[in-house]
Design a protein around this motif. Structure first.
Motif, PDB file in Angstrom:
ATOM      1  N   ILE A  33      13.568 -38.500  17.126  1.00  0.00           N
ATOM      2  CA  ILE A  33      13.507 -37.423  17.866  1.00  0.00           C
ATOM      3  C   ILE A  33      12.477 -36.511  17.630  1.00  0.00           C
ATOM      4  CG2 ILE A  33      15.080 -35.761  18.505  1.00  0.00           C
ATOM      5  CD1 ILE A  33      16.407 -38.337  19.367  1.00  0.00           C
ATOM      6  N   ALA A  86      16.912 -33.212  22.874  1.00  0.00           N
ATOM      7  CA  ALA A  86      18.072 -33.415  22.010  1.00  0.00           C
ATOM      8  C   ALA A  86      19.215 -32.682  22.244  1.00  0.00           C
ATOM      9  CB  ALA A  86      17.646 -32.939  20.614  1.00  0.00           C
ATOM     10  N   CYS A 101      13.999 -37.693  12.320  1.00  0.00           N
ATOM     11  CA  CYS A 101      13.788 -36.348  13.218  1.00  0.00           C
ATOM     12  C   CYS A 101      13.031 -35.515  12.302  1.00  0.00           C
ATOM     13  CB  CYS A 101      15.018 -35.670  13.633  1.00  0.00           C
ATOM     14  SG  CYS A 101      14.689 -34.101  14.466  1.00  0.00           S
ATOM     15  N   LEU A 116      21.432 -32.810  18.375  1.00  0.00           N
ATOM     16  CA  LEU A 116      20.992 -33.913  17.479  1.00  0.00           C
ATOM     17  C   LEU A 116      22.004 -34.609  16.916  1.00  0.00           C
ATOM     18  CD1 LEU A 116      18.462 -35.581  16.152  1.00  0.00           C
ATOM     19  CD2 LEU A 116      18.850 -33.705  14.326  1.00  0.00           C
TER      20      LEU A 116
END
Length: 198
Positions: A33, A86, A101, A116
């Motif tokens: 991410i 996200a 991430c 997230l």
């Protein structure tokens, strides 16, 4: 030139990879991410050939940089970057075997971190890791002056940004069915946090 460079990414990619060696499953798809420049994605795809590495970023210029690095590296397990916000309720990736991430939580609104964990809850199987990296505010650890200054500079750029309290991240994780399994101190006053779906 589409490729961007991040000195921080060049410094921290090897120490982060050392943690990932211990935390990632044996194989599968790893969703990254907020991949940023793409330097992490290339390094990790090269380091972990047993995984399909899926980079993502909401920013057009970042995805162009990721694609340029990927084209140059020509790694068969490095996928094309996808547009992923996200904080969105729907993601373009429906399943992954781990998530990574790096340096997003403090350089984005809190809604992105909420998204997230919600997204990780939707797409990750039980027991697999969600790995975060960056600076955090910890109740039992004195915050380095450089991190306090960084926090102030982030808030000057965008009042919705800033270093997050680890206790708040842990609470958010728990709300979404995750528990923190590990904290690893890293260079430059950063930490790696490993959360696993319960």
């Amino acid at each position: 030139m589409s490729k961007r460079e991040s000195p921080a990414a060049q410094r921290n990619r090897a120490p982060i990879a050392d943690v990932l060696v211990e935390e990632l499953p044996e194989r599968g798809v790893v969703l990254e991410i907020a991949s940023g420049t793409g330097e992490h994605a290339v390094h990790f795809a090269r380091t972990f050939p047993q995984f399909d590495w899926q980079p993502s970023d909401p920013d057009d210029a970042a995805r162009a940089s990721i694609a340029a690095y990927a084209q140059e590296a020509a790694l068969p397990n490095l996928r094309d970057p996808v547009l992923l916000d996200a904080s969105a309720a729907v993601w373009p990736v429906e399943q992954a075997d781990a998530m990574v991430c790096i340096n997003m939580v403090h350089i984005s609104p809190w809604e992105a971190t909420e998204g997230l964990f919600a997204g990780a809850g939707r797409i990750l199987p039980q027991g697999v890791p969600l790995v975060l990296y960056g600076p955090y505010l910890e109740d039992d650890v004195e915050t380095a002056p450089s991190n306090l200054a960084f926090d102030e500079s982030l808030k000057t750029r965008d009042p919705r940004w800033g270093l997050r309290a680890l206790s708040a991240v842990d609470a958010l994780a728990e709300t979404n069915g995750f528990a923190r399994a590990k904290r690893v101190a890293m260079p430059a006053n950063n930490i790696v946090l490993v959360y696993r779906k319960q």
